[in-house]
Design a protein around this motif. Structure first.
Motif, mmCIF file in Angstrom:
data_model
loop_
_atom_site.group_PDB
_atom_site.id
_atom_site.type_symbol
_atom_site.label_atom_id
_atom_site.label_comp_id
_atom_site.label_asym_id
_atom_site.label_seq_id
_atom_site.Cartn_x
_atom_site.Cartn_y
_atom_site.Cartn_z
ATOM 1 N N TYR A 106 16.183 6.097 -4.587
ATOM 2 C CA TYR A 106 15.382 6.195 -6.005
ATOM 3 C C TYR A 106 14.547 4.694 -6.070
ATOM 4 O O TYR A 106 13.872 4.432 -6.079
ATOM 5 N N ILE A 107 15.036 4.122 -5.470
ATOM 6 C CA ILE A 107 14.682 2.711 -5.629
ATOM 7 C C ILE A 107 14.075 2.479 -4.795
ATOM 8 O O ILE A 107 13.691 1.405 -4.798
ATOM 9 N N ARG A 108 14.671 2.559 -3.345
ATOM 10 C CA ARG A 108 13.847 2.750 -2.005
ATOM 11 C C ARG A 108 12.615 2.800 -2.502
ATOM 12 O O ARG A 108 11.115 2.675 -1.602
ATOM 13 N N HIS A 109 12.453 4.284 -2.976
ATOM 14 C CA HIS A 109 11.464 4.922 -3.611
ATOM 15 C C HIS A 109 10.028 3.656 -4.481
ATOM 16 O O HIS A 109 8.928 3.943 -4.274
ATOM 17 N N LEU A 110 10.624 3.601 -5.379
ATOM 18 C CA LEU A 110 10.295 2.643 -6.209
ATOM 19 C C LEU A 110 9.626 1.730 -5.191
ATOM 20 O O LEU A 110 8.130 0.813 -5.423
ATOM 21 N N TYR A 111 10.256 0.940 -4.473
ATOM 22 C CA TYR A 111 9.911 0.161 -3.806
ATOM 23 C C TYR A 111 8.800 0.131 -2.669
ATOM 24 O O TYR A 111 7.914 -1.269 -2.818
ATOM 25 N N ASP A 147 3.203 -0.321 -1.759
ATOM 26 C CA ASP A 147 1.813 0.076 -1.583
ATOM 27 C C ASP A 147 1.026 -0.599 -2.773
ATOM 28 O O ASP A 147 -0.832 -1.469 -1.897
ATOM 29 N N ARG A 148 1.183 -0.365 -3.748
ATOM 30 C CA ARG A 148 -0.194 -1.234 -5.171
ATOM 31 C C ARG A 148 0.044 -3.034 -5.297
ATOM 32 O O ARG A 148 -1.308 -3.244 -5.197
ATOM 33 N N TYR A 149 0.742 -3.514 -4.456
ATOM 34 C CA TYR A 149 0.651 -5.291 -4.618
ATOM 35 C C TYR A 149 0.125 -5.023 -3.217
ATOM 36 O O TYR A 149 -1.204 -5.786 -3.107
ATOM 37 N N ASP A 150 0.513 -4.000 -1.608
ATOM 38 C CA ASP A 150 -0.866 -4.574 -0.569
ATOM 39 C C ASP A 150 -2.726 -4.204 -1.053
ATOM 40 O O ASP A 150 -3.439 -4.738 -0.991
ATOM 41 N N LYS A 151 -2.746 -3.294 -1.551
ATOM 42 C CA LYS A 151 -3.992 -2.761 -2.190
ATOM 43 C C LYS A 151 -4.899 -4.001 -3.292
ATOM 44 O O LYS A 151 -5.354 -3.975 -2.996
ATOM 45 N N TYR A 181 2.729 -7.973 -7.089
ATOM 46 C CA TYR A 181 3.482 -9.305 -6.797
ATOM 47 C C TYR A 181 4.931 -9.144 -7.018
ATOM 48 O O TYR A 181 6.138 -8.853 -6.771
ATOM 49 N N ASN A 182 4.812 -9.114 -8.620
ATOM 50 C CA ASN A 182 6.276 -9.376 -9.819
ATOM 51 C C ASN A 182 7.064 -7.876 -9.402
ATOM 52 O O ASN A 182 7.939 -7.880 -9.274
ATOM 53 N N ILE A 183 6.083 -6.928 -9.351
ATOM 54 C CA ILE A 183 7.113 -5.879 -9.572
ATOM 55 C C ILE A 183 7.844 -5.848 -8.171
ATOM 56 O O ILE A 183 8.686 -5.099 -8.017
ATOM 57 N N TYR A 184 5.940 -5.443 -6.857
ATOM 58 C CA TYR A 184 7.295 -5.543 -5.819
ATOM 59 C C TYR A 184 8.631 -6.298 -5.731
ATOM 60 O O TYR A 184 9.170 -6.167 -5.009
ATOM 61 N N GLN A 190 14.729 -6.842 -5.199
ATOM 62 C CA GLN A 190 16.228 -7.225 -5.627
ATOM 63 C C GLN A 190 16.974 -6.459 -5.999
ATOM 64 O O GLN A 190 17.949 -6.235 -5.404
ATOM 65 N N GLN A 191 16.484 -5.283 -6.637
ATOM 66 C CA GLN A 191 17.063 -3.809 -7.275
ATOM 67 C C GLN A 191 17.473 -3.624 -6.415
ATOM 68 O O GLN A 191 18.208 -2.688 -6.081
ATOM 69 N N LEU A 192 16.453 -3.434 -5.436
ATOM 70 C CA LEU A 192 16.822 -2.152 -3.853
ATOM 71 C C LEU A 192 18.176 -3.203 -3.006
ATOM 72 O O LEU A 192 18.898 -2.595 -2.734
#
Length: 398
Positions: free
Chosen positions: A273-278, A283-287, A322-325, A330-332
């Protein structure tokens, strides 16, 4: 005058009253004595006596019969002992990692020294060492051993464990006779031959043939756990020593995989699940970074406040993503560390080895058992046949 004389004459012939009472008492005493004699005669006591001398004489007379029967059974025991196929047993032992710690672990360790099993704290683990033998005996575990590749010690055969048990097993002549008779009595079941590919075995509904082989495997595997030390001992028996060692090691690996899969299931789901969020955060950070870079390159010399404000908004959005990423990264890492922490570790105390000697019952023991059974049977037969000479009813005198 005449009446007076007649009355006196009657009084002379009538016996006195005391004599009548005495005679009555004597008669009653005689009747009581006769009744007492009859009672004593009816209350006789008897017992069954064993005539040892007569029994010994019978045995001496029938000694050649007893010896001949014992010798015949002994020869039959020799034949049977050579007909039984040799089997080999390979064993290994494991020590699982203990998940207990702190004060509860110390108290449990002290309790295990005296044979007590004390569990403290919140332990929601449903797979603990005491039920490992039940796991090994389950259909799902047994069926997972069907496709293991095995090779005989002389290197003449390499096949799956399922085919080895199905086609290459030796058996005594009486087992062959029983199988032949059972095949004639029972017609072959069409359902039992529906699965020719062992990779498509339905553990929910095994065929007759698959059930027989699964029971054979289950009987050849022995898994035990020491309650004091939690040491797991695995023993596998087979007609080939190399196959016995191979299957012992395979059972160990499959049991370890099963326990690891169970104990880390929740942690692996968390990691997925955390890998999916990662991936989504990346993707959002790259965009956002790409949009900011393209806008900044296109408006390098623009001094209008409107363009500068939009550039600041894109920069803030990029920084937010970037902060979310970074938080997802870290969670991963934490979830992967927790997965590694919850993965059980097994210390292999003794490894599986190819046995040199077979584990059959010694032939001399089989012969002795046959002779003993024949002798006891002969003695019982001659005892029953001559029971009237050996056992006598004797009256007990007091």
């Amino acid at each position: 005058m005449n009446k007076t004389l007649k009355k006196q004459e009657e009084d002379l012939h009538e016996p006195p009253v005391s004599d009548i009472n005495k005679e009555s008492a004597d008669t009653k005493e005689n009747l009581d004595n006769e009744k007492s004699d009859k009672t004593i005669a009816n209350n006789k006591f008897y017992k069954i006596a064993f005539d040892v001398y007569a029994y010994i004489q019978i045995l001496i007379k029938k000694k050649w019969w007893i010896l001949s029967i014992a010798l015949t059974f002994g020869l039959f025991g020799v034949l049977c002992s050579f007909q039984i196929p040799k089997i080999y047993t390979s064993a290994l032992s494991l020590a699982p990692e203990s998940s207990k710690n702190g004060l509860s672990s110390n108290i449990s360790s002290l309790a295990s020294m005296v044979g007590m099993d004390m569990k403290f704290g919140n332990n929601d683990d449903a797979i603990y060492p005491e039920i490992y033998p039940d796991v090994v005996k389950s259909n799902k575990f047994i069926v997972s051993l069907f496709d293991i590749k095995v090779t005989t010690k002389d290197q003449t055969l390499t096949t799956t464990y399922y085919n080895y048990l199905d086609k290459y097993q030796k058996s005594a002549f009486w087992n062959k006779w029983i199988d032949a008779i059972s095949k004639k009595i029972k017609k072959s079941d069409s359902i039992s031959e529906k699965n020719n590919n062992i990779n498509k075995v339905d553990t929910f509904q095994l065929t007759k043939k698959e059930t027989d082989i699964a029971n054979n495997i289950s009987n050849s595997i022995k898994c035990s756990v020491d309650k004091k030390t939690s040491i797991i001992t695995i023993q596998v028996t087979a007609q080939d020593p190399l196959i016995a060692a191979t299957m012992a090691d395979s059972v160990k690996v499959r049991l370890q995989d099963f326990i690891k899969e169970y104990r880390t299931q929740k942690a692996r789901d968390n990691v997925a699940y955390i890998r999916h969020l990662y991936k989504e955060a990346k993707d959002r950070y790259d965009k956002a970074r790409k949009e900011y870079a393209e806008y900044a390159d296109a408006h390098q010399e623009t001094v209008l406040q409107e363009y500068q404000s939009k550039q600041e908004d894109l920069e803030n959005e990029m920084q937010l993503q970037y902060n979310i990423y970074t938080q997802c990264v870290q969670q991963l890492q934490l979830s992967l560390a927790k997965l590694q922490e919850q993965t059980p570790v097994f210390t292999e105390i003794t490894q599986a080895a190819v046995p040199i000697k077979h584990s059959n019952t010694p032939k001399i023991v089989i012969v002795i058992v046959f002779i003993f059974v024949a002798t006891i049977g002969s003695l019982l037969y001659f005892t029953i046949a001559n029971r009237k000479k050996i056992f006598r009813i004797v009256e007990i005198t007091k």
